[in-house]
Design a protein around this motif. Structure first.
Motif, PDB file in Angstrom:
ATOM      1  N   VAL A  42       0.845  -1.199   0.000  1.00  0.00           N
ATOM      2  CA  VAL A  42       0.000   0.000   0.000  1.00  0.00           C
ATOM      3  C   VAL A  42       0.878   1.246   0.000  1.00  0.00           C
ATOM      4  O   VAL A  42       0.605   2.217  -0.727  1.00  0.00           O
ATOM      5  N   MET A  43       1.946   1.237   0.795  1.00  0.00           N
ATOM      6  CA  MET A  43       2.867   2.371   0.830  1.00  0.00           C
ATOM      7  C   MET A  43       3.461   2.614  -0.562  1.00  0.00           C
ATOM      8  O   MET A  43       3.609   3.761  -0.986  1.00  0.00           O
ATOM      9  N   GLN A  44       3.767   1.548  -1.281  1.00  0.00           N
ATOM     10  CA  GLN A  44       4.310   1.675  -2.638  1.00  0.00           C
ATOM     11  C   GLN A  44       3.269   2.255  -3.596  1.00  0.00           C
ATOM     12  O   GLN A  44       3.575   3.110  -4.423  1.00  0.00           O
ATOM     13  N   VAL A  45       2.018   1.806  -3.474  1.00  0.00           N
ATOM     14  CA  VAL A  45       0.940   2.354  -4.309  1.00  0.00           C
ATOM     15  C   VAL A  45       0.809   3.855  -4.042  1.00  0.00           C
ATOM     16  O   VAL A  45       0.721   4.663  -4.975  1.00  0.00           O
ATOM     17  N   CYS A  99       0.624   9.053  -5.590  1.00  0.00           N
ATOM     18  CA  CYS A  99       0.430  10.360  -4.954  1.00  0.00           C
ATOM     19  C   CYS A  99       1.699  11.175  -4.763  1.00  0.00           C
ATOM     20  O   CYS A  99       1.623  12.391  -4.572  1.00  0.00           O
ATOM     21  N   VAL A 100       2.846  10.541  -4.776  1.00  0.00           N
ATOM     22  CA  VAL A 100       4.099  11.274  -4.591  1.00  0.00           C
ATOM     23  C   VAL A 100       4.820  11.420  -5.928  1.00  0.00           C
ATOM     24  O   VAL A 100       5.174  12.516  -6.348  1.00  0.00           O
ATOM     25  N   ARG A 155       1.919   2.562 -11.570  1.00  0.00           N
ATOM     26  CA  ARG A 155       2.197   1.498 -12.539  1.00  0.00           C
ATOM     27  C   ARG A 155       1.121   0.429 -12.370  1.00  0.00           C
ATOM     28  O   ARG A 155       1.145  -0.338 -11.420  1.00  0.00           O
ATOM     29  N   LEU A 156       0.203   0.409 -13.320  1.00  0.00           N
ATOM     30  CA  LEU A 156      -0.954  -0.478 -13.219  1.00  0.00           C
ATOM     31  C   LEU A 156      -0.850  -1.586 -14.261  1.00  0.00           C
ATOM     32  O   LEU A 156      -0.696  -1.326 -15.443  1.00  0.00           O
ATOM     33  N   THR A 157      -0.916  -2.816 -13.778  1.00  0.00           N
ATOM     34  CA  THR A 157      -0.956  -3.985 -14.655  1.00  0.00           C
ATOM     35  C   THR A 157      -2.227  -4.749 -14.339  1.00  0.00           C
ATOM     36  O   THR A 157      -2.853  -4.533 -13.293  1.00  0.00           O
ATOM     37  N   VAL A 183      -8.818  -0.145 -13.651  1.00  0.00           N
ATOM     38  CA  VAL A 183      -9.629   1.063 -13.599  1.00  0.00           C
ATOM     39  C   VAL A 183     -11.085   0.625 -13.522  1.00  0.00           C
ATOM     40  O   VAL A 183     -11.503  -0.301 -14.227  1.00  0.00           O
ATOM     41  N   VAL A 184     -11.856   1.271 -12.626  1.00  0.00           N
ATOM     42  CA  VAL A 184     -13.257   0.909 -12.432  1.00  0.00           C
ATOM     43  C   VAL A 184     -14.136   2.148 -12.522  1.00  0.00           C
ATOM     44  O   VAL A 184     -13.652   3.278 -12.407  1.00  0.00           O
ATOM     45  N   ARG A 185     -15.415   1.922 -12.731  1.00  0.00           N
ATOM     46  CA  ARG A 185     -16.392   3.012 -12.692  1.00  0.00           C
ATOM     47  C   ARG A 185     -16.724   3.319 -11.238  1.00  0.00           C
ATOM     48  O   ARG A 185     -16.600   2.469 -10.360  1.00  0.00           O
ATOM     49  N   TRP A 186     -17.200   4.521 -10.990  1.00  0.00           N
ATOM     50  CA  TRP A 186     -17.576   4.954  -9.648  1.00  0.00           C
ATOM     51  C   TRP A 186     -18.558   3.971  -9.022  1.00  0.00           C
ATOM     52  O   TRP A 186     -18.458   3.642  -7.846  1.00  0.00           O
TER      53      TRP A 186
END
Length: 170
Positions: A21-24, A29-30, A35-37, A43-46
């Motif tokens: 989680v810290m890496q995400v 955010c930083v 990096r999304l695989t 990616v999702v809808r609301w």
């Protein structure tokens, strides 16, 4: 305050899911580039978000666009990346939120303080589990809070559209 101070001084290495989680948070955010695989998340809808994660936004400002990500690794972790319309009344450019049940509060506190060595967090209510580090002269604000009803730990970084010296009063 004591919890955060303790987190920086005496916390052992984060457990595996906390570290993920810290890496995400660090990536999204930083560094500004998650990096999304397919193995890591999607990616999702609301409408696909859990009810708690649907309310993760800054006040009543209308976003220009928001991207929601449901992470598979770490589990029970969601990312919201929002860009605001230029010239909004709060002078916000963007906001990045990571909400997770897979991170310990002590590890989240380490991520919260990372990169802000002279931070003086503000705790608005003595009994709350909500802290802010607002550094408008450097153009950002960080928030750490725990949603007691859902057990999510939330790390948030908000970027202002200009440094405070140029923005005037907020």
């Amino acid at each position: 305050m004591m919890l955060l101070a303790f987190a920086l001084l005496a916390v052992p290495a984060p457990h595996a899911q906390s570290a993920e989680v810290m890496q995400v948070y660090r990536e999204a955010c930083v560094e500004g580039g998650l990096r999304l695989t397919a193995e890591r998340g999607r990616v999702v809808r609301w409408e696909e978000l859990p009810e708690f994660a649907r309310d993760l936004r800054w006040g009543d400002l209308e976003p220009d666009r928001t991207t929601y990500v449901a992470m598979k690794a770490p589990p029970s972790t969601y990312v919201a990346l929002t860009h605001f319309k230029p010239g909004n009344r709060a002078h916000l450019a963007s906001e990045c939120i990571v909400a997770s049940r897979s991170i310990r509060i002590e590890d989240a506190a380490v991520a919260f303080f990372e990169g802000t060595p002279k931070a003086h967090p503000i705790r608005y209510l003595p009994w709350s589990r909500w802290w802010d580090i607002d550094v408008p002269e450097q153009g950002y604000r960080k928030t750490l809070w725990v949603a007691s009803h859902s057990k999510y730990v939330v790390l948030q970084t908000t970027l202002y559209d200009r440094p405070a010296a140029a923005a005037g009063p907020r």
